[in-house]
Design a protein around this motif. Structure first.
Motif, PDB file in Angstrom:
ATOM      1  N   ASP A 154       0.808  -1.227   0.000  1.00 21.83           N
ATOM      2  CA  ASP A 154       0.000   0.000   0.000  1.00 21.83           C
ATOM      3  C   ASP A 154       0.839   1.276   0.000  1.00 21.83           C
ATOM      4  O   ASP A 154       0.389   2.317  -0.455  1.00 21.83           O
ATOM      5  CB  ASP A 154      -0.964  -0.009   1.194  1.00 21.83           C
ATOM      6  CG  ASP A 154      -1.997  -1.111   1.036  1.00 21.83           C
ATOM      7  OD1 ASP A 154      -2.373  -1.388  -0.133  1.00 21.83           O
ATOM      8  OD2 ASP A 154      -2.400  -1.714   2.048  1.00 21.83           O
ATOM      9  N   GLU A 155       2.088   1.158   0.470  1.00 20.42           N
ATOM     10  CA  GLU A 155       2.975   2.336   0.477  1.00 20.42           C
ATOM     11  C   GLU A 155       3.246   2.846  -0.933  1.00 20.42           C
ATOM     12  O   GLU A 155       3.620   3.994  -1.132  1.00 20.42           O
ATOM     13  CB  GLU A 155       4.324   1.993   1.128  1.00 20.42           C
ATOM     14  CG  GLU A 155       4.255   1.808   2.619  1.00 20.42           C
ATOM     15  CD  GLU A 155       5.626   1.477   3.215  1.00 20.42           C
ATOM     16  OE1 GLU A 155       6.663   1.758   2.566  1.00 20.42           O
ATOM     17  OE2 GLU A 155       5.637   0.922   4.324  1.00 20.42           O
ATOM     18  N   PHE A 156       3.089   1.961  -1.937  1.00 26.82           N
ATOM     19  CA  PHE A 156       3.408   2.341  -3.309  1.00 26.82           C
ATOM     20  C   PHE A 156       2.313   3.194  -3.950  1.00 26.82           C
ATOM     21  O   PHE A 156       2.550   3.841  -4.958  1.00 26.82           O
ATOM     22  CB  PHE A 156       3.581   1.074  -4.164  1.00 26.82           C
ATOM     23  CG  PHE A 156       4.914   0.380  -4.003  1.00 26.82           C
ATOM     24  CD1 PHE A 156       5.981   0.711  -4.830  1.00 26.82           C
ATOM     25  CD2 PHE A 156       5.092  -0.613  -3.046  1.00 26.82           C
ATOM     26  CE1 PHE A 156       7.202   0.062  -4.708  1.00 26.82           C
ATOM     27  CE2 PHE A 156       6.302  -1.266  -2.918  1.00 26.82           C
ATOM     28  CZ  PHE A 156       7.368  -0.928  -3.749  1.00 26.82           C
ATOM     29  N   ARG A 157       1.100   3.143  -3.372  1.00 20.32           N
ATOM     30  CA  ARG A 157      -0.050   3.729  -4.083  1.00 20.32           C
ATOM     31  C   ARG A 157       0.118   5.190  -4.492  1.00 20.32           C
ATOM     32  O   ARG A 157      -0.323   5.570  -5.581  1.00 20.32           O
ATOM     33  CB  ARG A 157      -1.338   3.499  -3.287  1.00 20.32           C
ATOM     34  CG  ARG A 157      -1.639   1.999  -3.123  1.00 20.32           C
ATOM     35  CD  ARG A 157      -3.085   1.663  -2.840  1.00 20.32           C
ATOM     36  NE  ARG A 157      -3.219   0.247  -2.486  1.00 20.32           N
ATOM     37  CZ  ARG A 157      -3.336  -0.736  -3.382  1.00 20.32           C
ATOM     38  NH1 ARG A 157      -3.377  -0.462  -4.677  1.00 20.32           N
ATOM     39  NH2 ARG A 157      -3.413  -1.994  -2.983  1.00 20.32           N
ATOM     40  N   PRO A 158       0.779   6.049  -3.664  1.00 23.78           N
ATOM     41  CA  PRO A 158       0.929   7.450  -4.109  1.00 23.78           C
ATOM     42  C   PRO A 158       1.821   7.614  -5.341  1.00 23.78           C
ATOM     43  O   PRO A 158       1.832   8.678  -5.946  1.00 23.78           O
ATOM     44  CB  PRO A 158       1.574   8.138  -2.896  1.00 23.78           C
ATOM     45  CG  PRO A 158       1.387   7.223  -1.744  1.00 23.78           C
ATOM     46  CD  PRO A 158       1.308   5.851  -2.311  1.00 23.78           C
ATOM     47  N   TYR A 159       2.564   6.575  -5.712  1.00 22.38           N
ATOM     48  CA  TYR A 159       3.581   6.751  -6.747  1.00 22.38           C
ATOM     49  C   TYR A 159       3.260   6.063  -8.077  1.00 22.38           C
ATOM     50  O   TYR A 159       4.066   6.125  -9.007  1.00 22.38           O
ATOM     51  CB  TYR A 159       4.943   6.273  -6.216  1.00 22.38           C
ATOM     52  CG  TYR A 159       5.272   6.958  -4.910  1.00 22.38           C
ATOM     53  CD1 TYR A 159       5.569   8.318  -4.899  1.00 22.38           C
ATOM     54  CD2 TYR A 159       5.198   6.273  -3.692  1.00 22.38           C
ATOM     55  CE1 TYR A 159       5.815   8.974  -3.709  1.00 22.38           C
ATOM     56  CE2 TYR A 159       5.443   6.922  -2.501  1.00 22.38           C
ATOM     57  CZ  TYR A 159       5.749   8.275  -2.508  1.00 22.38           C
ATOM     58  OH  TYR A 159       5.988   8.933  -1.332  1.00 22.38           O
ATOM     59  N   GLY A 160       2.119   5.398  -8.141  1.00 27.17           N
ATOM     60  CA  GLY A 160       1.767   4.773  -9.410  1.00 27.17           C
ATOM     61  C   GLY A 160       0.580   3.841  -9.248  1.00 27.17           C
ATOM     62  O   GLY A 160      -0.005   3.731  -8.170  1.00 27.17           O
ATOM     63  N   THR A 161       0.235   3.178 -10.346  1.00 29.93           N
ATOM     64  CA  THR A 161      -0.857   2.212 -10.324  1.00 29.93           C
ATOM     65  C   THR A 161      -0.301   0.895  -9.802  1.00 29.93           C
ATOM     66  O   THR A 161       0.648   0.361 -10.375  1.00 29.93           O
ATOM     67  CB  THR A 161      -1.392   1.993 -11.761  1.00 29.93           C
ATOM     68  OG1 THR A 161      -1.676   3.274 -12.312  1.00 29.93           O
ATOM     69  CG2 THR A 161      -2.621   1.116 -11.775  1.00 29.93           C
ATOM     70  N   VAL A 162      -0.869   0.401  -8.712  1.00 28.01           N
ATOM     71  CA  VAL A 162      -0.349  -0.833  -8.110  1.00 28.01           C
ATOM     72  C   VAL A 162      -1.169  -2.029  -8.581  1.00 28.01           C
ATOM     73  O   VAL A 162      -2.401  -2.030  -8.478  1.00 28.01           O
ATOM     74  CB  VAL A 162      -0.364  -0.747  -6.567  1.00 28.01           C
ATOM     75  CG1 VAL A 162       0.115  -2.063  -5.941  1.00 28.01           C
ATOM     76  CG2 VAL A 162       0.506   0.419  -6.090  1.00 28.01           C
ATOM     77  N   CYS A 163      -0.505  -3.038  -9.134  1.00 27.04           N
ATOM     78  CA  CYS A 163      -1.162  -4.280  -9.554  1.00 27.04           C
ATOM     79  C   CYS A 163      -0.504  -5.431  -8.797  1.00 27.04           C
ATOM     80  O   CYS A 163       0.703  -5.426  -8.585  1.00 27.04           O
ATOM     81  CB  CYS A 163      -0.983  -4.515 -11.049  1.00 27.04           C
ATOM     82  SG  CYS A 163      -1.559  -3.137 -12.052  1.00 27.04           S
ATOM     83  N   LEU A 164      -1.329  -6.394  -8.399  1.00 27.03           N
ATOM     84  CA  LEU A 164      -0.799  -7.468  -7.565  1.00 27.03           C
ATOM     85  C   LEU A 164      -1.077  -8.837  -8.182  1.00 27.03           C
ATOM     86  O   LEU A 164      -2.093  -9.032  -8.851  1.00 27.03           O
ATOM     87  CB  LEU A 164      -1.428  -7.406  -6.171  1.00 27.03           C
ATOM     88  CG  LEU A 164      -1.244  -6.067  -5.432  1.00 27.03           C
ATOM     89  CD1 LEU A 164      -2.130  -6.016  -4.199  1.00 27.03           C
ATOM     90  CD2 LEU A 164       0.214  -5.854  -5.054  1.00 27.03           C
ATOM     91  N   SER A 165      -0.148  -9.759  -7.927  1.00 27.12           N
ATOM     92  CA  SER A 165      -0.331 -11.148  -8.350  1.00 27.12           C
ATOM     93  C   SER A 165       0.077 -12.063  -7.206  1.00 27.12           C
ATOM     94  O   SER A 165       1.111 -11.839  -6.588  1.00 27.12           O
ATOM     95  CB  SER A 165       0.569 -11.480  -9.552  1.00 27.12           C
ATOM     96  OG  SER A 165       0.023 -10.988 -10.746  1.00 27.12           O
ATOM     97  N   THR A 166      -0.737 -13.080  -6.943  1.00 30.44           N
ATOM     98  CA  THR A 166      -0.323 -14.099  -5.959  1.00 30.44           C
ATOM     99  C   THR A 166      -0.511 -15.482  -6.583  1.00 30.44           C
ATOM    100  O   THR A 166      -1.430 -15.697  -7.378  1.00 30.44           O
ATOM    101  CB  THR A 166      -1.150 -14.030  -4.657  1.00 30.44           C
ATOM    102  OG1 THR A 166      -2.542 -13.977  -4.999  1.00 30.44           O
ATOM    103  CG2 THR A 166      -0.799 -12.818  -3.821  1.00 30.44           C
ATOM    104  N   ASP A 167       0.346 -16.397  -6.190  1.00 30.13           N
ATOM    105  CA  ASP A 167       0.264 -17.768  -6.716  1.00 30.13           C
ATOM    106  C   ASP A 167      -1.061 -18.413  -6.308  1.00 30.13           C
ATOM    107  O   ASP A 167      -1.650 -19.183  -7.061  1.00 30.13           O
ATOM    108  CB  ASP A 167       1.409 -18.626  -6.159  1.00 30.13           C
ATOM    109  CG  ASP A 167       2.763 -18.195  -6.706  1.00 30.13           C
ATOM    110  OD1 ASP A 167       2.804 -17.197  -7.448  1.00 30.13           O
ATOM    111  OD2 ASP A 167       3.770 -18.859  -6.380  1.00 30.13           O
ATOM    112  N   ASP A 168      -1.513 -18.109  -5.073  1.00 34.44           N
ATOM    113  CA  ASP A 168      -2.716 -18.772  -4.558  1.00 34.44           C
ATOM    114  C   ASP A 168      -3.994 -17.950  -4.778  1.00 34.44           C
ATOM    115  O   ASP A 168      -5.075 -18.350  -4.347  1.00 34.44           O
ATOM    116  CB  ASP A 168      -2.546 -19.097  -3.064  1.00 34.44           C
ATOM    117  CG  ASP A 168      -2.413 -17.836  -2.206  1.00 34.44           C
ATOM    118  OD1 ASP A 168      -2.398 -16.718  -2.775  1.00 34.44           O
ATOM    119  OD2 ASP A 168      -2.338 -17.969  -0.971  1.00 34.44           O
ATOM    120  N   GLY A 169      -3.866 -16.782  -5.404  1.00 28.35           N
ATOM    121  CA  GLY A 169      -5.038 -15.964  -5.671  1.00 28.35           C
ATOM    122  C   GLY A 169      -5.582 -15.258  -4.447  1.00 28.35           C
ATOM    123  O   GLY A 169      -6.671 -14.681  -4.485  1.00 28.35           O
ATOM    124  N   SER A 170      -4.815 -15.259  -3.335  1.00 30.88           N
ATOM    125  CA  SER A 170      -5.325 -14.623  -2.111  1.00 30.88           C
ATOM    126  C   SER A 170      -5.340 -13.108  -2.214  1.00 30.88           C
ATOM    127  O   SER A 170      -5.948 -12.424  -1.397  1.00 30.88           O
ATOM    128  CB  SER A 170      -4.494 -15.067  -0.898  1.00 30.88           C
ATOM    129  OG  SER A 170      -3.117 -14.799  -1.115  1.00 30.88           O
TER     130      SER A 170
END
Lengths: 261, 299
Positions: A154-170
Motif C-alpha cells: 500500500d505504500e506504493f499507491r501514491p507513486y503509481g498504479t499498483v497491480c498485484l499477483s499471488t500464486d494462490d489468488g489470495s
C-alpha cells in the motif's frame, strides 16, 4: 563517494513474520552522500556470534534532508534475524552507497513498469518515488506466493498504479506476475527485482517485445566494493561483480544470463 | 617507530593487505589513504585473463569464510597497460601476486612485472587451493616449489616473496626449499582447504565444492606456522591469516613475522588497515617499545 557511517535506530515496522522495515537515522558528523535508487548498503551485524560479514541490503527509501534510511528486510538467516531485533538506543554501522543503480533519466510522461517479487520489492519503492518526481507514469506490479508475502504494497499507491499477483489468488490476479494483464501492456522501460526465475522471465519477455529492461540481482557477497570477486554473475562479457558492476544490469548485456533457465 | 624492512623493501609500517581481498587498492581509496599502508598486494595475476570459477564462490562459516574465486583476473598484459598506470603514483609498496598453471606462465608474468618501475616486489602464489592446474600443486611439494622459484628467480630481479600453502605436512620444509631456490621472503598462510554443505538443499554451498578458509578462524594455525617457519629460515617472513586488530598483528610479529597482511578483515571494515597501524603505534607507546623491530621473533 562511499562512506562508513554510524546510524541510530529510529523505528522497526514488522510486516508479518517474514519481513520488516528498519528505519535508521544518520548520526555521523559528515553529511549523507547522495544515494541513487537501486544502490545498496552493507550493514554490520553486531552482537550475533557466528555473523562476521556485513549483510548487503538494498535501499528501500532514503531522505537525505531528514537523514533517514529505510531498509526493507526479509528474515533469511542469523544476520537478518538479529537485525529484526534491533531496538531503541542501538547503533548500526553501514558502508554505503554501493553499486550501480537504476537508470532514471527518462523523458516526462514515459511509461515505466516496476516488477517486484518478495524482498525484491525493496529497491522499487525508492525508485517509484524518484520516477514519480520526474513525471514518469509508473505501473507497479508486485507478486508473491501469498498476500502475506507482498509487504508494504500500500505504500506504493501514491507513486503509481499498483497491480498485484499471488500464486494462490489470495490477493490480486492469481498466477505469476508475467501472467498479470498489466504486464502485457506497452511500456518504455521495465525494471525488475525479485527471485531469479521471475526476473529471467521478465527479461525474456521484455527482450522479445523490444522493451528496454533493467534487472537488479542479488548474489552472495563479501566485500561489496568489487574487491573479492565472490558475487559474480554471468554476463555476455563474462563474469561481472553484482556489487560493483551491478546490482542493476541492463538486459542488453545479460542475454546469456536470462536465456539460461 | 613502525618501519620494517623485508629484504630490499622498506615499509613505513608492517601492515600490508592480502591478495584477493583488496582488489587493486582503488576499491578502498574512498575509505582510507592508501599511502598510509606499508604496502598492498594486488589480485593474483596470470598470463592471460581468467574468468575464475562459477558462482556461488563464497559462504560464511564460523568466524571465517570459504571462497573459491579461482584466480579471476584481467591478465598480466592488461594489468601492465591499464591498471598499473592508475595506481603507480601511490607512495606505498605495490606488490603483484603472480600466479600460473605452468612454470613458463609464472616466469612470463614475473618477467613482465619486473619491467614495471613502481612495482618493487612480487608475491609468487604457489598456494591457491581453488584452481585445478598449478597453484597449490606447486606449493605442496618441496621439489616442485623449489623448481618454480628457481625458474622465476632467473628472470625476476627485485624482491621475490613466495606465498606458502598451509595445506602441507611440514610448512617449514617447503619454506626451506624455496629459500634454497632463491626466495627473498616467504608469506604465509594462504587459505586452508575447506568445505561446507547446505543440508537443506543437500549440496555443497560452493559450485567448486571445496574452497579456501580465511578469517579469524585460521589465526592460531597461521601464528603457529609463522613461528615454525621463522625458526626454520633466515629470510624475512610475512605473516597473514585472520588478522583483524593491532593486537593480532603484534602477535604475528612476536611469532616471527617482519610484516603482516590483512585479508578478510577488509570486508568487515574497509578502514581496518589504518586502525591496525594506529593501534600498533599506540601499543608500542604504551609498552615503551621505541622500534617495532624489537619485538619481531621474540618467541
Amino acid at each position: 563517494m562511499k562512506e562508513i557511517h554510524d546510524f541510530s535506530f529510529l523505528a522497526l515496522h514488522r510486516h508479518g513474520e517474514h519481513y520488516f522495515t528498519l528505519v535508521l537515522r544518520h548520526s555521523h558528523l559528515s553529511p549523507m552522500p547522495p544515494v541513487a535508487p537501486g544502490q545498496f548498503v552493507e550493514v554490520r551485524v553486531d552482537g550475533e556470534p557466528g555473523v562476521m560479514l556485513r549483510r548487503p541490503i538494498s535501499v528501500h527509501d532514503v531522505d537525505p534532508d531528514a537523514g533517514t534510511l529505510s531498509l526493507l528486510v526479509q528474515v533469511v538467516g542469523k544476520g537478518t534475524r538479529r537485525l529484526s531485533q534491533l531496538t531503541e538506543g542501538d547503533r548500526v554501522n553501514i558502508v554505503y552507497p554501493l553499486g550501480h543503480g537504476f537508470s532514471v533519466d527518462l523523458p516526462v510522461s514515459s511509461r515505466a513498469l516496476l516488477v517486484g517479487g518478495g524482498a525484491g520489492i525493496a529497491p522499487l519503492f525508492y525508485l517509484s518515488k524518484v520516477l514519480k518526481a520526474k513525471g514518469v507514469d509508473c505501473t507497479i506490479l508486485l507478486g508473491g506466493r501469498t498476500a502475506e508475502l507482498i509487504p508494504v504494497r500500500d505504500e506504493f499507491r501514491p507513486y503509481g498504479t499498483v497491480c498485484l499477483s499471488t500464486d494462490d489468488g489470495s490477493l490480486g490476479h492469481k498466477g505469476l506476475v508475467i501472467e498479470n494483464p498489466a504486464f502485457a501492456e506497452q511500456y518504455d522501460i521495465i525494471y525488475t527485482c525479485g527471485p531469479t526465475p521471475m526476473m529471467k522471465a521478465v527479461a525474456r519477455s521484455a527482450a522479445e517485445r523490444g522493451i528496454r529492461c533493467e534487472v537488479s540481482l542479488e548474489n552472495m557477497m563479501a566485500c561489496g566494493v568489487g574487491a573479492c570477486l565472490c558475487c559474480v554473475t554471468d554476463t555476455d562479457q563474462g563474469h561481472r561483480c553484482v556489487c560493483k558492476d551491478g546490482p542493476v544490469f541492463d538486459i542488453t548485456s545479460m542475454k546469456k544470463w536470462y536465456e539460461n533457465k | 617507530m613502525l618501519a620494517v624492512k623485508v629484504h630490499n623493501l622498506n615499509l613505513k609500517n608492517p601492515v600490508m593487505t592480502a591478495s584477493g581481498t583488496f582488489g587493486y587498492g582503488e576499491e578502498f581509496a574512498d575509505f582510507i589513504d592508501l599511502n598510509r599502508l606499508g604496502g598492498f598486494v594486488v589480485k593474483g595475476t596470470t598470463g592471460t585473463h581468467r574468468e575464475g570459477n562459477p558462482y556461488p564462490r563464497m559462504v560464511e562459516t564460523p568466524s571465517g569464510m570459504l571462497n573459491s574465486v579461482g584466480l579471476q583476473n584481467c591478465g598480466v598484459e592488461k594489468f601492465c597497460s591499464e591498471v598499473y598506470h592508475r595506481i603507480k603514483h601511490l607512495d606505498t609498496n605495490i606488490i603483484v601476486n603472480v600466479s600460473g598453471s605452468s612454470i613458463e606462465e609464472y616466469c612470463s608474468v614475473a618477467e613482465q612485472i619486473d619491467a614495471l618501475e613502481h612495482i618493487p616486489a612480487i608475491e609468487l602464489n604457489i598456494s591457491c587451493p581453488n584452481v585445478k592446474c598449478g597453484g597449490m600443486g606447486f606449493g605442496t611439494s618441496p621439489d616442485m616449489a623449489a623448481q618454480v622459484v628457481s625458474a622465476v628467480r632467473k628472470v625476476y630481479h627485485k624482491t621475490l616473496i613466495v606465498k606458502l600453502s598451509p595445506n602441507v605436512t611440514s610448512i617449514a620444509e617447503i619454506a626451506k626449499a624455496v629459500e634454497g631456490a632463491g626466495a627473498d621472503s616467504v608469506s604465509l598462510i594462504n587459505t586452508l582447504l575447506g568445505m561446507a554443505i547446505d543440508i537443506e538443499r543437500r549440496r555443497p554451498f560452493m559450485a567448486n565444492v571445496t574452497g579456501g578458509l580465511s578469517g579469524p578462524a585460521v589465526k592460531p594455525v597461521a601464528v603457529r606456522m609463522v613461528w615454525q617457519v621463522a625458526h626454520a629460515v633466515k629470510i624475512p617472513v610475512v605473516g597473514l591469516g585472520g588478522i583483524c586488530t593491532a593486537e593480532d598483528a603484534i602477535e604475528f610479529l612476536m611469532a616471527g613475522a617482519t610484516a603482516i597482511e590483512v585479508g578478510t578483515a577488509n570486508f568487515i571494515d574497509p578502514a581496518v588497515t589504518v586502525k591496525i597501524i594506529d593501534g600498533m603505534e599506540a601499543w608500542c607507546k604504551k609498552h615503551g617499545v621505541s622500534d617495532i623491530n624489537e619485538i619481531i621473533g621474540i618467541i
